[in-house]
Design an enzyme around this catalytic site. Sequence first.
Site, PDB file in Angstrom:
ATOM      1  N   TYR A   1       4.168  -6.132 -10.820  1.00 18.48           N
ATOM      2  CA  TYR A   1       4.910  -7.237 -10.208  1.00 18.48           C
ATOM      3  C   TYR A   1       5.776  -7.972 -11.226  1.00 18.48           C
ATOM      4  CZ  TYR A   1       2.235  -6.373  -6.018  1.00 18.48           C
ATOM      5  OH  TYR A   1       1.696  -5.787  -4.907  1.00 18.48           O
TER       6      TYR A   1
ATOM      7  N   LEU B   1       0.836  -1.198   0.000  1.00 17.03           N
ATOM      8  CA  LEU B   1       0.000   0.000   0.000  1.00 17.03           C
ATOM      9  C   LEU B   1       0.869   1.247   0.000  1.00 17.03           C
ATOM     10  CD1 LEU B   1      -2.171  -1.244   2.967  1.00 17.03           C
ATOM     11  CD2 LEU B   1      -2.862  -1.317   0.583  1.00 17.03           C
ATOM     12  N   VAL B   2       0.519   2.208  -0.844  1.00 23.53           N
ATOM     13  CA  VAL B   2       1.180   3.512  -0.856  1.00 23.53           C
ATOM     14  C   VAL B   2       0.085   4.571  -0.922  1.00 23.53           C
ATOM     15  CG1 VAL B   2       2.743   5.059  -2.105  1.00 23.53           C
ATOM     16  CG2 VAL B   2       3.275   2.626  -1.962  1.00 23.53           C
TER      17      VAL B   2
ATOM     18  N   GLY C   1       7.954   5.308  -7.230  1.00 20.24           N
ATOM     19  CA  GLY C   1       8.786   4.132  -6.999  1.00 20.24           C
ATOM     20  C   GLY C   1       8.755   3.613  -5.576  1.00 20.24           C
ATOM     21  N   LEU C   2       7.855   4.134  -4.744  1.00 21.62           N
ATOM     22  CA  LEU C   2       7.828   3.715  -3.348  1.00 21.62           C
ATOM     23  C   LEU C   2       7.280   2.296  -3.186  1.00 21.62           C
ATOM     24  CD1 LEU C   2       6.605   7.056  -1.749  1.00 21.62           C
ATOM     25  CD2 LEU C   2       8.949   6.215  -2.018  1.00 21.62           C
TER      26      LEU C   2
END
Length: 115
Positions: free
Chosen positions: A94, A52-53, A61-62
């Site tokens: 992914y 989750l971001v 890019g987190l």
Amino acid sequence: MVSSLVLRVTLPPLPGSPAEMAGADTAVSEQLIGLARATSDHAFNATIWDVLVDPEFQGQGLGKALVEQMVRSLLRRDISNITLFADSKVLDFYRQMGFEADPEGIKGMFWYPKF
């Protein structure tokens, strides 16, 4: 196992805040902006369940950093069979990090209570 990203910001203290009243020149604020969660049998297998971001911080890019950190952490523990469940909208995300559809075509199965 949980990996997290915390944004730490140093700002002038707000007028009337405890930091200002104590004479501090700066105040540190922290905000959780992302996390990844995995479970493991602590022997061979792990599954990444959540990545989750905060939408305000996506596209930097987190999420990739969280997944890479999680994979490295699992590999350091000699866990080399790492799986995940992914929504169809994020499969390419992914795949770019080396994940692939189960090569043996095994499908997950789920049990739901019948109330």
